[in-house]
Design a protein around this motif. Structure first.
Motif, PDB file in Angstrom:
ATOM      1  N   MET A 194      -1.331  -6.828   8.253  1.00 16.74           N
ATOM      2  CA  MET A 194      -1.589  -6.557   7.002  1.00 16.74           C
ATOM      3  C   MET A 194      -2.627  -7.378   6.126  1.00 16.74           C
ATOM      4  SD  MET A 194       0.716  -4.153   6.607  1.00 16.74           S
ATOM      5  CE  MET A 194       1.964  -3.430   7.866  1.00 16.74           C
ATOM      6  N   GLY A 238      -5.428  -8.494   6.954  1.00 16.09           N
ATOM      7  CA  GLY A 238      -6.992  -8.655   6.663  1.00 16.09           C
ATOM      8  C   GLY A 238      -7.887  -7.496   5.867  1.00 16.09           C
ATOM      9  N   THR A 239      -6.662  -6.489   5.425  1.00 14.24           N
ATOM     10  CA  THR A 239      -7.286  -5.302   4.688  1.00 14.24           C
ATOM     11  C   THR A 239      -6.433  -4.995   3.257  1.00 14.24           C
ATOM     12  OG1 THR A 239      -5.780  -3.897   6.113  1.00 14.24           O
ATOM     13  CG2 THR A 239      -8.130  -4.102   6.643  1.00 14.24           C
ATOM     14  N   ALA A 240      -7.145  -4.395   2.576  1.00 15.39           N
ATOM     15  CA  ALA A 240      -6.393  -4.076   1.036  1.00 15.39           C
ATOM     16  C   ALA A 240      -5.836  -2.583   1.436  1.00 15.39           C
ATOM     17  CB  ALA A 240      -7.210  -4.117  -0.048  1.00 15.39           C
ATOM     18  N   PRO A 241      -4.449  -2.554   1.645  1.00 16.75           N
ATOM     19  CA  PRO A 241      -3.608  -1.438   1.966  1.00 16.75           C
ATOM     20  C   PRO A 241      -3.860  -0.214   1.014  1.00 16.75           C
ATOM     21  CG  PRO A 241      -2.217  -3.007   1.170  1.00 16.75           C
ATOM     22  CD  PRO A 241      -3.657  -3.672   1.448  1.00 16.75           C
ATOM     23  N   SER A 242      -3.985  -0.421  -0.424  1.00 21.40           N
ATOM     24  CA  SER A 242      -4.058   0.656  -1.461  1.00 21.40           C
ATOM     25  C   SER A 242      -5.385   0.986  -1.559  1.00 21.40           C
ATOM     26  CB  SER A 242      -3.504   0.175  -2.685  1.00 21.40           C
ATOM     27  OG  SER A 242      -4.013  -0.689  -3.347  1.00 21.40           O
ATOM     28  N   MET A 243      -6.389   0.648  -0.826  1.00 20.57           N
ATOM     29  CA  MET A 243      -7.780   0.982  -1.081  1.00 20.57           C
ATOM     30  C   MET A 243      -8.042   1.658   0.425  1.00 20.57           C
ATOM     31  SD  MET A 243      -9.026  -2.337  -3.216  1.00 20.57           S
ATOM     32  CE  MET A 243     -10.620  -1.798  -3.392  1.00 20.57           C
ATOM     33  N   GLU A 276     -13.818   1.911   0.933  1.00 20.77           N
ATOM     34  CA  GLU A 276     -13.862   0.581  -0.017  1.00 20.77           C
ATOM     35  C   GLU A 276     -13.564  -0.634   0.525  1.00 20.77           C
ATOM     36  OE1 GLU A 276     -12.173   2.994  -3.867  1.00 20.77           O
ATOM     37  OE2 GLU A 276     -10.719   2.334  -2.636  1.00 20.77           O
ATOM     38  N   ASN A 277     -12.857  -0.611   1.717  1.00 24.57           N
ATOM     39  CA  ASN A 277     -12.490  -1.909   2.498  1.00 24.57           C
ATOM     40  C   ASN A 277     -13.874  -2.316   2.965  1.00 24.57           C
ATOM     41  OD1 ASN A 277      -9.695  -3.226   2.818  1.00 24.57           O
ATOM     42  ND2 ASN A 277      -9.413  -1.041   2.327  1.00 24.57           N
ATOM     43  N   LYS A 280      -6.545   6.049   2.736  1.00 22.86           N
ATOM     44  CA  LYS A 280      -5.927   4.675   2.548  1.00 22.86           C
ATOM     45  C   LYS A 280      -5.412   4.001   3.797  1.00 22.86           C
ATOM     46  CE  LYS A 280      -4.971   5.158  -2.213  1.00 22.86           C
ATOM     47  NZ  LYS A 280      -4.310   6.022  -2.944  1.00 22.86           N
ATOM     48  N   ASP A 282      -4.384  -6.359  -4.806  1.00 19.90           N
ATOM     49  CA  ASP A 282      -4.041  -5.682  -3.567  1.00 19.90           C
ATOM     50  C   ASP A 282      -3.441  -6.847  -2.499  1.00 19.90           C
ATOM     51  OD1 ASP A 282      -2.853  -3.416  -2.610  1.00 19.90           O
ATOM     52  OD2 ASP A 282      -4.736  -2.939  -1.567  1.00 19.90           O
ATOM     53  N   MET A 319      -7.004 -11.706   1.517  1.00 19.94           N
ATOM     54  CA  MET A 319      -8.161 -10.745   2.308  1.00 19.94           C
ATOM     55  C   MET A 319      -9.227 -10.773   1.459  1.00 19.94           C
ATOM     56  SD  MET A 319      -9.312  -7.518   1.318  1.00 19.94           S
ATOM     57  CE  MET A 319     -10.450  -6.674   2.090  1.00 19.94           C
TER      58      MET A 319
END
Ligand code: ATP
Ligand code: MG
Lengths: 264, 325
Positions: free
Chosen positions: A90, A92-97, A101-102, A145, B183, B187
């Protein structure tokens, strides 16, 4: 490429919880070195990673990356040099994007962010090419997402995001620990491939001794905030798990004897 | 009836700008910012006092935006540099702004009576034909016609422009980093983003929108009052929540239009509620709270009912298969 000079860090100094997490660590990595790091829980491996990334400031000592003293550079500035993958998928990334976009955010790691669209047509094509190398079919899901991806897929994406902009240093902290064996093997293979492809200077923490032996050209073992073993080159190729365990017992045993001598 | 609904849409669309600001902090940045109650009045006060002192309404409105932006930035700085909890930073700024607004306005109320406003200036250049065209529709259904359409049409254009600018901004490199800050801060910091600056920027922009909304409300209502911001944050949140419940939030573009829709629906519901005999103006806050509760609970209840129905159907289908066997 990376120099760690006499770094010490103590948590909660002067309280009953005092913890000497790193004690006079010296380490030098040359360009293209791939170092695996092993050691028991609480040995200070993650703390060392955090000192390199700038998440923690050492009490004494310095960190030099690419001939630049970065000891007092805040984390967000230092990350221009560093790619990082965390243990937690969880993290290392932006979950809602979305995936694209990541990747666009990772793309901006070494560039100044501007008021220009983050995802452009040409970048999209580039992202798709990079995602193809993962062989997970993520290249068809640029608009999905990231929160919907499985842990393994996310970790693969994190690895890609950390590496495709060629960082000076790659830090991997047990990045396969949260995955099932087959996914872990997949990520390990990907790691081997990207590190070799870009010739990345890498520091990888793992609890899997076999993995530590198979990967990289150098292995260090940490214990109680110190580097107690540093094996490189040919000697590392010949090393077995048994050797490691024996070596660990020999070193720690000696220390135990000397501690007893001091106390007695 | 139709006329009061018209009024609801007219003011709802102006409050929508405020709601978009609230969306930016609460939803995008995940920063529960309570500065809003203060910065709304700051916007109204700065615009009103500037106009009274002879500044042109457009410039006065721009000044209001700048003042709101600064107020928001201070809240952001309290949180990032002062390490004060987000809620508390907003509350501190909100109460400080109460005094600051009094200083700006020099009295609890500033009247814009017989002063020029953006809307009065627009009305001067507004072709009368448009009003009579739309009013024809109103009269056709037997309703009294509104005084002018200029506000509602002009505001629709302004709000949509702000919406599209927001959508665009949130997809730029800086905008992506801002969203990631809400978010997963850890990160985005590992990808060279200065999260402190992004938070300050985000809260600043949000309060600039809120202040713009306040400045326009003052010009429409003809006065700025030091207590006109009380409860504004709840109205903003209500708009966001109603909008999400009714129109969804799948993409940024949908979420922002939903927030605008939510702000308008909120005004309509309040207007209708106040027409009920046993409810008075003083009940407004209670009505607001009730609307928010319904918007929060209803979607979950509906979802649960749908799930239950689905399960029952599945079990029945399975039972029939067994009986058949
Ligand atoms: N922020 C902190 N405050 C106090 N103590 C800490 C902090 N971070 C780490 N420690 C302590 O420092 C020691 C080293 O921790 P570290 O996380 O570096 O271990 P590690 O080698 O990564 O262990 P593991 O294999 O379990 O991940 C531990 O005893 C830990 O409790
Ligand atoms: Mg660790």
């Amino acid at each position: 490429m990376l120099q760690i000079k006499d770094v010490s860090i103590t948590f909660n100094e002067g309280t009953p919880d005092e913890k000497k997490a790193l004690q006079g660590i010296n380490l030098e990595l040359h360009e293209g070195d791939f170092v695996t790091v092993i050691g028991s829980n609480g040995a200070g491996k993650s703390t060392l990673m955090n000192v390199i990334s700038g998440n923690l400031v050492p009490d004494v000592g310095g960190v030099i990356i690419a001939d630049k003293d970065v000891t007092n550079l805040p984390e967000f500035k230092r990350s221009a040099y560093i790619g990082r993958v965390f243990q937690d998928p969880m993290a290392g990334t932006a979950p809602s994007m979305t995936i694209e976009e990541n990747l666009a955010m990772a793309f901006s790691r070494i560039r100044k962010r501007k008021l220009k669209p983050g995802v452009t047509k040409s970048r999209k094509a580039e992202f798709r090419e990079h995602l193809k190398t993962l062989n997970l079919g993520l290249d068809d899901r640029l608009n999905a997402k990231v929160g919907l991806l499985s842990g393994g897929e996310r970790q693969a994406l994190s690895l890609l995001m950390a590496t495709f902009t060629n960082p000076n240093i790659l830090l991997l902290d047990e990045h396969t620990a949260a995955l099932d064996p087959s996914r872990a093997a997949l990520i390990t293979n990907l790691t081997k491939e990207v590190v070799a492809e870009h010739g990345l200077t890498t520091l990888m923490v793992t609890h899997n001794m076999q993995q530590a032996l198979d990967l990289g050209n150098r292995l260090i073992m940490m214990d109680k905030g110190q580097i107690i073993l540093d094996i490189r080159g040919e000697r590392k190729q010949e090393l077995t798990i048994e050797d490691l365990l024996k070596e660990f017992q020999r070193i720690r045993g000696e220390q135990f004897e000397s501690d007893r001598a001091v106390l007695g | 009836m139709l006329l009061s609904l018209f009024g609801a849409v007219e003011s709802g669309i102006i409050y929508a700008i405020m709601a978009l600001g609230v969306y930016l902090t609460f939803r995008v940045l995940d920063f529960p910012d309570l500065t809003v109650d203060g910065s709304f009045v700051t916007g109204a006060g700065v615009a009103a006092i500037s106009i009274v002192n002879g500044v042109s309404p457009i410039v006065a409105t721009l000044l209001a935006i700048v003042a709101g932006f600064i107020a928001g930035c201070i809240t952001g700085l309290l949180h990032t540099k002062g390490k004060i909890n987000a809620l508390l930073s907003g509350i501190l700024m909100m109460i400080a702004l109460y005094s600051i607004n009094l200083r700006i306005m020099d009295s609890p109320t500033v009247s814009l009576h017989s002063q020029p406003t953006i809307f009065s200036q627009l009305r001067d250049i507004w072709p009368a034909g448009i009003d009579s065209f739309f009013n024809g529709i109103f009269e056709a259904v037997g309703s009294r016609a509104p005084a002018t359409w200029v506000i509602v049409i002009f505001m629709f254009v302004v709000v949509l422009a702000i919406k599209f600018l927001t959508d665009y901004f949130l997809k730029t490199e800086i905008g992506l980093a801002l969203r990631a800050t809400g978010d997963n801060q850890r990160m985005i910091r590992s990808f060279s983003a200065n999260t402190d600056n992004l938070i300050v920027l985000g809260v600043g922009i949000s309060n600039a929108m809120v202040a713009l909304s306040g400045a326009l409300i003052a010009q429409i209502g003809g006065f700025a009052d030091v207590s006109m911001g009380i409860g504004m944050i709840v109205i903003g949140l209500a708009s966001v929540i109603i909008g999400e419940a009714l129109f969804g939030k799948k993409t940024i573009a949908i979420a922002t239009i939903a927030v605008i829709g939510g702000a308008i629906v909120y005004r309509i519901v309040v207007t209708l509620a106040l027409r009920v005999d046993f409810l008075e103006t003083g009940d407004m806050k209670m009505i607001t709270a009730f609307i928010v509760i319904v918007a929060l609970v209803a979607p979950k209840l509906l979802q649960a009912r749908k799930e239950k129905k689905r399960r029952i159907q599945k079990r029945q289908a399975l039972g029939q298969v067994r009986e058949g066997a």
